[in-house]
Design a protein around this motif. Structure first.
Motif, PDB file in Angstrom:
ATOM      1  N   UNK A 130      35.707  41.189  85.012  1.00  0.00           N
ATOM      2  CA  UNK A 130      35.125  42.117  85.981  1.00  0.00           C
ATOM      3  C   UNK A 130      33.670  42.409  85.656  1.00  0.00           C
ATOM      4  N   UNK A 131      33.370  42.577  84.379  1.00  0.00           N
ATOM      5  CA  UNK A 131      31.979  42.808  83.981  1.00  0.00           C
ATOM      6  C   UNK A 131      31.117  41.599  84.317  1.00  0.00           C
ATOM      7  N   UNK A 132      31.639  40.410  84.084  1.00  0.00           N
ATOM      8  CA  UNK A 132      30.900  39.188  84.410  1.00  0.00           C
ATOM      9  C   UNK A 132      30.672  39.091  85.911  1.00  0.00           C
ATOM     10  N   UNK A 133      31.697  39.386  86.708  1.00  0.00           N
ATOM     11  CA  UNK A 133      31.558  39.343  88.167  1.00  0.00           C
ATOM     12  C   UNK A 133      30.507  40.345  88.636  1.00  0.00           C
ATOM     13  N   UNK A 134      30.500  41.539  88.058  1.00  0.00           N
ATOM     14  CA  UNK A 134      29.508  42.555  88.439  1.00  0.00           C
ATOM     15  C   UNK A 134      28.093  42.086  88.121  1.00  0.00           C
ATOM     16  N   UNK A 135      27.917  41.484  86.955  1.00  0.00           N
ATOM     17  CA  UNK A 135      26.599  40.976  86.567  1.00  0.00           C
ATOM     18  C   UNK A 135      26.140  39.888  87.526  1.00  0.00           C
ATOM     19  N   UNK A 136      27.039  38.978  87.885  1.00  0.00           N
ATOM     20  CA  UNK A 136      26.677  37.886  88.792  1.00  0.00           C
ATOM     21  C   UNK A 136      26.345  38.403  90.191  1.00  0.00           C
ATOM     22  N   UNK A 137      27.105  39.375  90.685  1.00  0.00           N
ATOM     23  CA  UNK A 137      26.805  39.969  91.991  1.00  0.00           C
ATOM     24  C   UNK A 137      25.429  40.627  91.985  1.00  0.00           C
ATOM     25  N   UNK A 138      25.141  41.364  90.929  1.00  0.00           N
ATOM     26  CA  UNK A 138      23.846  42.029  90.834  1.00  0.00           C
ATOM     27  C   UNK A 138      22.717  41.008  90.732  1.00  0.00           C
ATOM     28  N   UNK A 139      22.943  39.943  89.988  1.00  0.00           N
ATOM     29  CA  UNK A 139      21.934  38.903  89.847  1.00  0.00           C
ATOM     30  C   UNK A 139      21.605  38.274  91.202  1.00  0.00           C
ATOM     31  N   UNK A 140      22.615  38.063  92.042  1.00  0.00           N
ATOM     32  CA  UNK A 140      22.373  37.535  93.386  1.00  0.00           C
ATOM     33  C   UNK A 140      21.427  38.446  94.165  1.00  0.00           C
ATOM     34  N   UNK A 141      21.646  39.740  94.077  1.00  0.00           N
ATOM     35  CA  UNK A 141      20.812  40.707  94.795  1.00  0.00           C
ATOM     36  C   UNK A 141      19.385  40.685  94.259  1.00  0.00           C
ATOM     37  N   UNK A 142      19.239  40.690  92.947  1.00  0.00           N
ATOM     38  CA  UNK A 142      17.914  40.687  92.328  1.00  0.00           C
ATOM     39  C   UNK A 142      17.156  39.420  92.703  1.00  0.00           C
ATOM     40  N   UNK A 143      17.822  38.273  92.670  1.00  0.00           N
ATOM     41  CA  UNK A 143      17.165  37.014  93.027  1.00  0.00           C
ATOM     42  C   UNK A 143      16.751  36.996  94.493  1.00  0.00           C
ATOM     43  N   UNK A 144      17.634  37.455  95.369  1.00  0.00           N
ATOM     44  CA  UNK A 144      17.308  37.500  96.800  1.00  0.00           C
ATOM     45  C   UNK A 144      16.128  38.433  97.048  1.00  0.00           C
ATOM     46  N   UNK A 145      16.098  39.556  96.350  1.00  0.00           N
ATOM     47  CA  UNK A 145      14.990  40.503  96.490  1.00  0.00           C
ATOM     48  C   UNK A 145      13.686  39.875  96.020  1.00  0.00           C
TER      49      UNK A 145
END
Length: 90
Positions: free
Chosen positions: A63-78
């Motif tokens: 779950x922690x890994x999934x949260x990090x990956x989801x956040x990374x997607x947002x940061x990269x898109x931004x």
């Protein structure tokens, strides 16, 4: 005690790391007929007579890994959006 319960407890006794994330084994509680096994990550697995191995508390690692990956997607898109905007302004 049935054969599968005995084999499940033996499997627990052989574990030295969380089967999900690999963190170190913590406390093992129980007797000849049941077992509860905790790990440093917070996961707790258990065996009860005649029942399959269960998870009392799941390993938080996935779950922690999934949260990090989801956040990374947002940061990269931004980041891409900001670059695109700044290029248009030049």
């Amino acid at each position: 005690m049935d054969t599968l319960t005995r084999k499940r407890i033996a499997k627990f006794d052989a574990l030295s790391n969380c089967p999900v994330c690999g963190s170190k084994r913590g406390l093992a509680l129980g007797g000849r007929k049941n077992r509860k096994l905790s790990f440093d990550c917070g996961a707790i697995f258990y065996v009860e007579p005649g029942q399959p191995i269960g998870s009392l508390l799941p390993c938080p690692g996935p779950s922690n890994t999934a949260a990090i990956l989801l956040d990374l997607e947002i940061v990269q898109a931004d980041h891409v959006a900001r670059e695109t905007t700044s290029r248009r302004l030049l």
